[in-house]
Motif scaffolding. Sequence first.
Motif, PDB file in Angstrom:
ATOM      1  N   ALA A  51     -45.062  40.156  37.377  1.00 49.13           N
ATOM      2  CA  ALA A  51     -45.851  39.197  39.397  1.00 49.13           C
ATOM      3  C   ALA A  51     -45.377  37.699  38.829  1.00 49.13           C
ATOM      4  O   ALA A  51     -45.912  36.759  39.185  1.00 49.13           O
ATOM      5  CB  ALA A  51     -46.469  40.083  39.732  1.00 49.13           C
ATOM      6  N   ARG A  52     -46.294  37.687  37.210  1.00 50.60           N
ATOM      7  CA  ARG A  52     -47.446  36.458  36.996  1.00 50.60           C
ATOM      8  C   ARG A  52     -46.565  35.547  36.748  1.00 50.60           C
ATOM      9  O   ARG A  52     -46.634  34.251  37.055  1.00 50.60           O
ATOM     10  CB  ARG A  52     -48.446  36.877  35.739  1.00 50.60           C
ATOM     11  CG  ARG A  52     -49.443  37.515  36.303  1.00 50.60           C
ATOM     12  CD  ARG A  52     -50.545  37.306  35.126  1.00 50.60           C
ATOM     13  NE  ARG A  52     -50.351  37.856  34.268  1.00 50.60           N
ATOM     14  CZ  ARG A  52     -50.555  39.163  33.388  1.00 50.60           C
ATOM     15  NH1 ARG A  52     -51.141  40.286  33.956  1.00 50.60           N
ATOM     16  NH2 ARG A  52     -50.141  40.087  32.006  1.00 50.60           N
ATOM     17  N   LEU A  57     -43.599  35.291  37.907  1.00 44.24           N
ATOM     18  CA  LEU A  57     -41.812  34.705  38.601  1.00 44.24           C
ATOM     19  C   LEU A  57     -42.761  33.750  39.602  1.00 44.24           C
ATOM     20  O   LEU A  57     -44.036  33.359  39.299  1.00 44.24           O
ATOM     21  CB  LEU A  57     -41.912  35.717  39.395  1.00 44.24           C
ATOM     22  CG  LEU A  57     -41.237  37.124  38.865  1.00 44.24           C
ATOM     23  CD1 LEU A  57     -41.262  38.851  39.627  1.00 44.24           C
ATOM     24  CD2 LEU A  57     -39.713  36.588  38.949  1.00 44.24           C
ATOM     25  N   PRO A  58     -42.154  32.461  40.452  1.00 48.76           N
ATOM     26  CA  PRO A  58     -42.431  31.834  41.446  1.00 48.76           C
ATOM     27  C   PRO A  58     -43.281  32.707  42.081  1.00 48.76           C
ATOM     28  O   PRO A  58     -43.570  33.689  42.479  1.00 48.76           O
ATOM     29  CB  PRO A  58     -41.559  31.444  41.542  1.00 48.76           C
ATOM     30  CG  PRO A  58     -39.973  31.717  40.928  1.00 48.76           C
ATOM     31  CD  PRO A  58     -40.216  33.002  40.452  1.00 48.76           C
ATOM     32  N   GLY A  59     -44.763  31.402  42.044  1.00 43.31           N
ATOM     33  CA  GLY A  59     -45.730  31.844  42.619  1.00 43.31           C
ATOM     34  C   GLY A  59     -45.002  32.422  44.360  1.00 43.31           C
ATOM     35  O   GLY A  59     -46.121  32.687  45.325  1.00 43.31           O
ATOM     36  N   GLY A  60     -44.192  31.767  44.790  1.00 43.83           N
ATOM     37  CA  GLY A  60     -44.147  31.761  46.399  1.00 43.83           C
ATOM     38  C   GLY A  60     -43.222  33.043  46.610  1.00 43.83           C
ATOM     39  O   GLY A  60     -43.651  33.937  47.546  1.00 43.83           O
ATOM     40  N   LEU A  61     -42.929  34.136  45.398  1.00 41.59           N
ATOM     41  CA  LEU A  61     -41.919  35.029  45.618  1.00 41.59           C
ATOM     42  C   LEU A  61     -43.732  36.218  45.756  1.00 41.59           C
ATOM     43  O   LEU A  61     -42.754  37.507  46.099  1.00 41.59           O
ATOM     44  CB  LEU A  61     -41.574  35.380  44.525  1.00 41.59           C
ATOM     45  CG  LEU A  61     -39.866  35.492  45.123  1.00 41.59           C
ATOM     46  CD1 LEU A  61     -39.236  35.559  43.287  1.00 41.59           C
ATOM     47  CD2 LEU A  61     -39.370  35.545  45.012  1.00 41.59           C
ATOM     48  N   VAL A  62     -44.703  36.329  45.518  1.00 43.33           N
ATOM     49  CA  VAL A  62     -45.319  37.242  45.353  1.00 43.33           C
ATOM     50  C   VAL A  62     -47.167  36.766  45.529  1.00 43.33           C
ATOM     51  O   VAL A  62     -47.902  37.706  46.240  1.00 43.33           O
ATOM     52  CB  VAL A  62     -46.381  37.577  43.648  1.00 43.33           C
ATOM     53  CG1 VAL A  62     -44.806  37.768  43.094  1.00 43.33           C
ATOM     54  CG2 VAL A  62     -46.610  35.608  42.962  1.00 43.33           C
ATOM     55  N   ALA A 101     -46.476  46.469  44.772  1.00 38.98           N
ATOM     56  CA  ALA A 101     -47.798  47.052  44.505  1.00 38.98           C
ATOM     57  C   ALA A 101     -48.319  45.638  43.660  1.00 38.98           C
ATOM     58  O   ALA A 101     -49.309  45.166  44.190  1.00 38.98           O
ATOM     59  CB  ALA A 101     -48.909  48.495  43.793  1.00 38.98           C
ATOM     60  N   ALA A 102     -47.588  45.183  42.520  1.00 39.61           N
ATOM     61  CA  ALA A 102     -47.728  43.981  42.032  1.00 39.61           C
ATOM     62  C   ALA A 102     -47.269  42.828  42.695  1.00 39.61           C
ATOM     63  O   ALA A 102     -47.902  41.870  42.689  1.00 39.61           O
ATOM     64  CB  ALA A 102     -47.197  44.370  40.634  1.00 39.61           C
ATOM     65  N   MET A 103     -46.216  42.654  43.533  1.00 37.30           N
ATOM     66  CA  MET A 103     -45.845  41.986  44.664  1.00 37.30           C
ATOM     67  C   MET A 103     -45.434  42.598  45.970  1.00 37.30           C
ATOM     68  O   MET A 103     -45.265  42.191  46.608  1.00 37.30           O
ATOM     69  CB  MET A 103     -44.664  40.979  43.990  1.00 37.30           C
ATOM     70  CG  MET A 103     -44.713  40.893  42.741  1.00 37.30           C
ATOM     71  SD  MET A 103     -42.909  40.064  41.714  1.00 37.30           S
ATOM     72  CE  MET A 103     -41.892  42.252  41.789  1.00 37.30           C
ATOM     73  N   PRO A 104     -46.721  42.355  47.061  1.00 36.61           N
ATOM     74  CA  PRO A 104     -46.659  42.453  48.128  1.00 36.61           C
ATOM     75  C   PRO A 104     -46.185  41.855  49.055  1.00 36.61           C
ATOM     76  O   PRO A 104     -45.916  42.480  50.494  1.00 36.61           O
ATOM     77  CB  PRO A 104     -48.625  42.637  48.518  1.00 36.61           C
ATOM     78  CG  PRO A 104     -49.409  42.297  47.504  1.00 36.61           C
ATOM     79  CD  PRO A 104     -48.133  41.968  46.169  1.00 36.61           C
ATOM     80  N   ALA A 105     -46.232  40.578  49.162  1.00 34.55           N
ATOM     81  CA  ALA A 105     -45.451  39.550  49.527  1.00 34.55           C
ATOM     82  C   ALA A 105     -44.260  39.388  49.680  1.00 34.55           C
ATOM     83  O   ALA A 105     -43.141  38.963  50.362  1.00 34.55           O
ATOM     84  CB  ALA A 105     -46.358  38.152  49.571  1.00 34.55           C
TER      85      ALA A 105
END
Length: 374
Positions: A97-98, A100-105, A128-132
């Motif tokens: 998650a860290r 990946l591009p911020g907009g994904l997470v 859970a790591a990328m709830p958005a």
Amino acid sequence: MTTELYPRERLGLVRDAAAKAGLGAVLLTPGPDLRYVTGYDAKQLERLTCLVVPAGGEAFLVVPRLEIPAAEASPAGSLGVELVPWDETDDPYALVARRLPGGLVKNGGGTVGVADRMWAVMALRFRAAMPAAEQVAAGGVLRELRMRKSPAEVAALREAGAAIDRVHRQVPGILKAGRTEREVARDIADAITAEGHAQVDFVIVGAGPNGANPHAEPSDRVIRPGEPVVVDIGGTMPSGYCSDSTRNYCVGEPPAEYRAYFEVLEEAQRASCAAVRPGVTPEAVDAAARDIIAAAGHGEHFFHRTGHGIGLESHEDPYIVAGNLEPLEPGMAFSIEPGIYPGPHGARIEDIVVCTEDGYEPMNVTEHGLVVID
């Protein structure tokens, strides 16, 4: 051959396909998709191994530190993809998650494709790591690439077909009246590995009424004189590509009614193969066999699709079945395997074929006729 089977440019093709599908990234855990893209036949463990292919960036492979030597030794090690090790006390899902591009997470999210064969527990950890981020199956992205085999892949399937053909040629010396299906299956399995397969995927030895069950498991039933026997076998080669072929045998003279419908089956299988060419639909290939069998009065005794795709999996796209209207294209590989199963016995003839520019090439060349064993 390894470099040809698993070329470096596949990473870019997956990245482009992900972007075209509107995905921010594709996450591939151990399974056929990961092997297709990198050549890495990673172990499916509770520890996360994951190839991350961002739509707008460079791919990286997250690997447990103790698996790094295996990853480096695989074709993935020569692709130039970054290997990112993680230790036992790390959270590899947060690590992904860290990176990946911020907009994904974060707020706004995006869409991430996860491997079709990803364990549910891993998909939930990623959620859970990328709830958005919305999660979708990545199979649709890989499907278009995997379904059209390269010349190197066709060569691998040809090698697999030749290996399983060699096994079928040994069956008359293995299949004897008085032996059980299980005993025969055990010896056939040994032959599959002896003829070059890395693993045995399945061995069906269906004698008498068990031959009317397309997916019969070998049993302790004793094979009797005059009983038809369906032998459907397949395995995976060291290349990762699969074999699958069905032939029919009988110890002694088979029943007259069996010979009658077996002739129908031979005609149907030939017609279905002959129908294969670019632009023809899988539905039409299925109908070519099904119509002949139905006209002979055995329509109700043919109750499965005519074929399935094959490659790094023994069953994959395209499926040769009514309703599939996606035209065949050169490089598509699949089985042609109509069957007739009236009950007292059954029969199925199966070849793997590859659609070519003007027809088809069979991967199996052993005789299709009934083999009567004295």
